[in-house]
Design a protein around this motif. Sequence first.
Motif, PDB file in Angstrom:
ATOM      1  N   GLY A  53      12.473   0.550  -4.206  1.00  0.00           N
ATOM      2  CA  GLY A  53      11.454   1.205  -5.012  1.00  0.00           C
ATOM      3  C   GLY A  53      10.318   1.703  -4.132  1.00  0.00           C
ATOM      4  O   GLY A  53      10.055   1.140  -3.063  1.00  0.00           O
ATOM      5  N   THR A 113       6.296   2.741  -4.472  1.00  0.00           N
ATOM      6  CA  THR A 113       5.118   2.795  -5.326  1.00  0.00           C
ATOM      7  C   THR A 113       4.027   3.568  -4.595  1.00  0.00           C
ATOM      8  O   THR A 113       3.774   3.308  -3.414  1.00  0.00           O
ATOM      9  N   SER A 117      -1.339   5.376 -10.606  1.00  0.00           N
ATOM     10  CA  SER A 117      -0.259   4.879  -9.744  1.00  0.00           C
ATOM     11  C   SER A 117       1.061   5.461 -10.234  1.00  0.00           C
ATOM     12  O   SER A 117       1.178   5.883 -11.387  1.00  0.00           O
ATOM     13  N   ASP A 151       5.523   4.951  -9.577  1.00  0.00           N
ATOM     14  CA  ASP A 151       6.592   4.290  -8.836  1.00  0.00           C
ATOM     15  C   ASP A 151       7.941   4.843  -9.222  1.00  0.00           C
ATOM     16  O   ASP A 151       8.124   5.373 -10.321  1.00  0.00           O
ATOM     17  N   ASN A 185      12.178   3.789  -8.703  1.00  0.00           N
ATOM     18  CA  ASN A 185      13.197   2.835  -8.259  1.00  0.00           C
ATOM     19  C   ASN A 185      14.558   3.505  -8.379  1.00  0.00           C
ATOM     20  O   ASN A 185      14.823   4.173  -9.397  1.00  0.00           O
ATOM     21  N   THR A 230      11.446   6.118 -13.242  1.00  0.00           N
ATOM     22  CA  THR A 230      10.196   6.695 -12.757  1.00  0.00           C
ATOM     23  C   THR A 230       9.095   6.307 -13.727  1.00  0.00           C
ATOM     24  O   THR A 230       9.278   6.368 -14.948  1.00  0.00           O
TER      25      THR A 230
END
Lengths: 438, 466
Positions: free
Chosen positions: B146, B148, B159, B161, B163, B172
């Motif tokens: 992942g 971030t 933020s 992230d 994966n 997402t």
Amino acid sequence: MRRLVFVLGLLALAVRVTAAADAPRMPKPTRISYYYDAFDKSLVRPITRTTDLALGARKLVHNHREAANVDDSDQVRLPSTWWQPRLGYRPLTPQQMVIGPGPGTGPLRDRKWRVTGVKNQGVSLGLRIKDSSGQTFQLKFDTPQWAEMSTGADVVVSHLIWAAGYNAPDNAIVNLTVNDLELAQGATYQDILGHTRPITMEVVKGILAKTPPNADGTYRAVASRFLKGKPLGEWEYSGRRGDDPEDLIPHQHRREIRGFYSIAAWVNHTDGSARNTLDMWVDDGGRSFVRHYLIDFSGCLGSGSVNRQLYSAGDEYFADFGTMLTSVATLGLHRFSWEYTRDPHLPSVGFFEASQFHPRDWRPFLPNPAYDEDTERDRRWGARIVAGFSDEHIRAAVALGRYSDPRAEAYIVQTLIARRDKIVSEILPERSTTAAAP
Amino acid sequence: MRAGTWRQVQWALCALIMGVVTSAPLALADAPDSLARSTPARGDSTPAVAGPDTTGMADLAASTAPPWVPAHAVPARAGWETAVQLPMRIVSLPLTELGLIAKRTMVSVEDANWIPRVAYLITAAPRVGVFVTPASLGDRTGFGFGITVVPPGIRNYLSADWNGSTLDYNRTRVTARYGVARVDYIYEWRPQDRFYGLGPASSNADTTTYAAQSQQVRLGLDWRWQVPRRSWRTELAAWFGPRQMITRSGRESAHPSIEERFPVFQPIMNQRYEHLVYGARAMFDARRGVPRWSHGGRLAVEYERFDNPLGFLALGNSDVPFTFQRLTTDAEVGFSFWRDPRTIRLAVRVVDNHPDASGIILPADLASLGGSRGLNGFEPGRFHGADLALGRVMYLFPLATRFELDIHAEVGNVYGDVWRDAKLNGLRHSYGVALRPRADTFLLGAIGVEWSVDTVRLRYSIGGVE
């Protein structure tokens, strides 16, 4: 005239050539991998030892191999480049111990110290300085949470180890301010990413800012005098340095290295792996040879260098399969002796105690090949040295730690005395008193 | 040869001989006193220290004399030891070579300062705002990682992230925060989740797979309270927002897709279903202890309703033929004894889904057991039902300072209605044991086995154990 000059030149050349042919050649510097060493000692070595039929056979018939460098009186054959008979073998006053490898005074203070190098990354920070005599010192600092702990341990134990007969650096506690320092011309350092950068006062101040200040605003450090000679890298607790003609005995079969177990147990030298050893190529006494040092004692007593020692330090290895097996077999219901210990809660001490100290069961952080091979005779040899330390010796050594908290100093003295007495009573039961002549 | 040249050679030879002769006394002159006094012969057994020496520091200094050395190098092993160990040495030769390669590699790695460099880059991640972590996509999703991104300067507000894994799973998420308010956008693609049938009687013989694609926008409020110097904390959260979910055919070639074995799901395949999801969660957490919690407990209750979407908030299609609601209750308690804590934990989880009159719930929204959702000894998604009940008892004890063992047993099952159907004699059982390396303040990971009547599963994780 030309002929005379020619002949003299040839004569000088011949002397040089002959002398060079006789001179011992400096062994190749070596490097070990600390991570590989940990992996090897924690996993590979226990497996190979478990499957070693010859070792099993020796254990079965109690026929352990004795040290290879002892004489008929079971003493280390001398001279030695590893060990010199001192306490336990020769009278050595506390005052002489305080001088140690000498002079024990730290860098000269008549002029500012010139900063020639820095270590400003990671958890252990340091400065390399030169004093007015040109002597180089490494200054090492404590971590903020454990003020005085690692510096104190480094100085106290270096003197104890020297008094025990081993080669150790000359360490002393110093207090400094940024005003005691000046930058050496053109001094640079490599940052963590490998870039070469000039050392500035900001870099130096940055290091000092990360260290715990004393009550008077100065910073405390251990000043470790650079050893004489050329460093050849670490020596290991097993094997030999093949290109050193004076190193003909596998280290695990040397009495002074096997016997170091008793001394290491006493001072809780849990990080006694190759990373804290150093071979130096020295020109001394008219000859060139390899001298073997023990260095960096910041991981002794209650100090784990950047943190305090774990409660289980000295009780189990990093990966202790015996302990694990016991835990699995009892489903965790076996209580280990370290679980009964009491934390003194003195930051400058860390964690160090005597009540649950069992000299025969003490273990360093990683299995040590020399300790694995040791026999009762080796342990008794080391215990005899420990027994040579009187209460006065211990007090004098601990005073060198210059602890600001008198309780810390008293606690360390008391613990070292208690641990010494346990070593004597368990390994040398026939000795009624300590600090007696052999 | 001319006579002059010959004379020069004679002079030179003479000089060389003289040089050799004169160098010996010079070398002796350089020898230390100790050597001049007595040079121990090789193999000499006479101890050099005969008795106490009360002279000054000079005698205490490290010796400079040539050391005693044996006549020949001492072998590390006796001859018979080498012979006995020879077969083992031959067998282990490949491992020895591997070890040497590893050793040289590690020396190079350490010489180049790679370990501190990587550690530095990890610690520098917060400043740069980019973190790389193992993927958190659940069981049976393959290897993945992942990323971030927390932009420096606005890290408290934004933020994102992502994966992804080798089995094509990906997720997402973008989050914007301000105070207690937050907005999340989440997109997830799960191509090969397994389905074995509805209810407790599902069979391994009916293994099918399905894919689930979803996107969701969620507006929420999070409150957290922790009284200073108290180990317990309280959390309240509420949220609402649209969610779209499409169930597609499974991408795992070894097993049929869900609609082939269970035609009841045929009508919902490839349909875009949208709900307005709203809910609330309350949690009281009094767990404490490092490197893993050893005392206290936790109680969490969550209610979530999947309702008809609001037109102005809809992501797309607002036609929805079904609604449902879900109540989830989690409770766990633990207590420990002795300094390196031996911990016993008990945990209960109940999920209660209430579908509307249509009785439809999408496969991905059903309560499920198997894998890390509970009953680890069964394959992930082994049991699906409207509701579930799960109980877990765990005993954690130290093996050594850096390792601990986790022994646990789980019981549970899925039901049409947990309050009506749950019976003690219908529970499924799963057992497991895991070795967990630990640092001072956190667990590094876990590796272990889980087993049940169905199968034995190897389980591992790097970080994020609890």
